[in-house]
Design an enzyme around this catalytic site. Sequence first.
Site, short mmCIF file in Angstrom:
data_model
loop_
_atom_site.label_atom_id
_atom_site.label_comp_id
_atom_site.label_asym_id
_atom_site.label_seq_id
_atom_site.Cartn_x
_atom_site.Cartn_y
_atom_site.Cartn_z
N ASP A 143 31.52 67.14 166.03
CA ASP A 143 31.71 66.52 167.34
C ASP A 143 33.02 65.74 167.32
O ASP A 143 33.14 64.74 166.61
CB ASP A 143 30.54 65.60 167.68
CG ASP A 143 30.57 65.12 169.13
OD1 ASP A 143 31.66 65.16 169.76
OD2 ASP A 143 29.52 64.72 169.65
N ASP A 191 23.74 60.36 169.30
CA ASP A 191 24.56 61.51 169.69
C ASP A 191 24.56 62.58 168.61
O ASP A 191 24.52 63.78 168.90
CB ASP A 191 25.99 61.08 170.04
CG ASP A 191 26.66 60.26 168.93
OD1 ASP A 191 25.96 59.75 168.03
OD2 ASP A 191 27.90 60.15 168.96
#
Length: 260
Positions: free
Chosen positions: A129, A109
């Site tokens: 994030d 990710d």
Amino acid sequence: MILVIDVGNTNTEVGAFEGDELITSWRFMTKTPRTSDEFAVTFKGFFQTDELDPKAVESIIVASVVPDVMHSMINGMKKVFGRTPLEVGPGIKTGMPILMNDPTEVGADRIVDAVAAYNLYGGPVLVLDFGTATTYDYVNENGALVAGVMTPGIQISANALFANAAKLPSIAIRKPETIMAKDTETNMQAGLVYGYIGQVSYIIDKMCEKIGESVKVVATGGYGRMFLDEVDSIDIFDPKLTLKGLKIIHDKNLASRRRK
């Protein structure tokens, strides 16, 4: 149609692209146990809801940080779409050097977010994030992922507080009207939210100080919107950054296969 799937620790997000346009996206909880048949029903349901044809899916790309769900999920995809997905991992072409001590330790990710931020917004860029963990990744002007920071996400911090203090209630994570809170619920909210704002601001400042040049700060993730107006150093909030990054990596690998 290209299907992109981000399998996170808490939620899985699925996006469908027609060309370069993200036409729709869906989310479901990752940790709910599912057989391949249940995954197949989930995917079919999404497509039926948006009146899309599963046969229109030309290829699929997946980034996952939860290996134990992948066998059933991939088999569910095969049942619905008749395709095996491309998985983000060692050997996949991203166009981004990973200048960490061990590149294999960097989560899929994080790599996808870094690729998206650099390709969409340029470099140098600091990518945040706000997920189950909050990650901060620095991509230099040449498009290399150079360094990063990882902290518990705000929900993990809240869960630790509830779990380890017997008299404290479970609360909604939201910013109270004032930091001068006057009851248990708002005391906790003030500590969690204002404390996290301070943490985010400090980490960004220290990383930018070490970088030593002007850097764009791009944020994504479930709680990112909460901090957009609270942390002045965040320049851009892109809630679909990971899905866009998956499409970029998909296209790089498609182009590579065509050249062979």
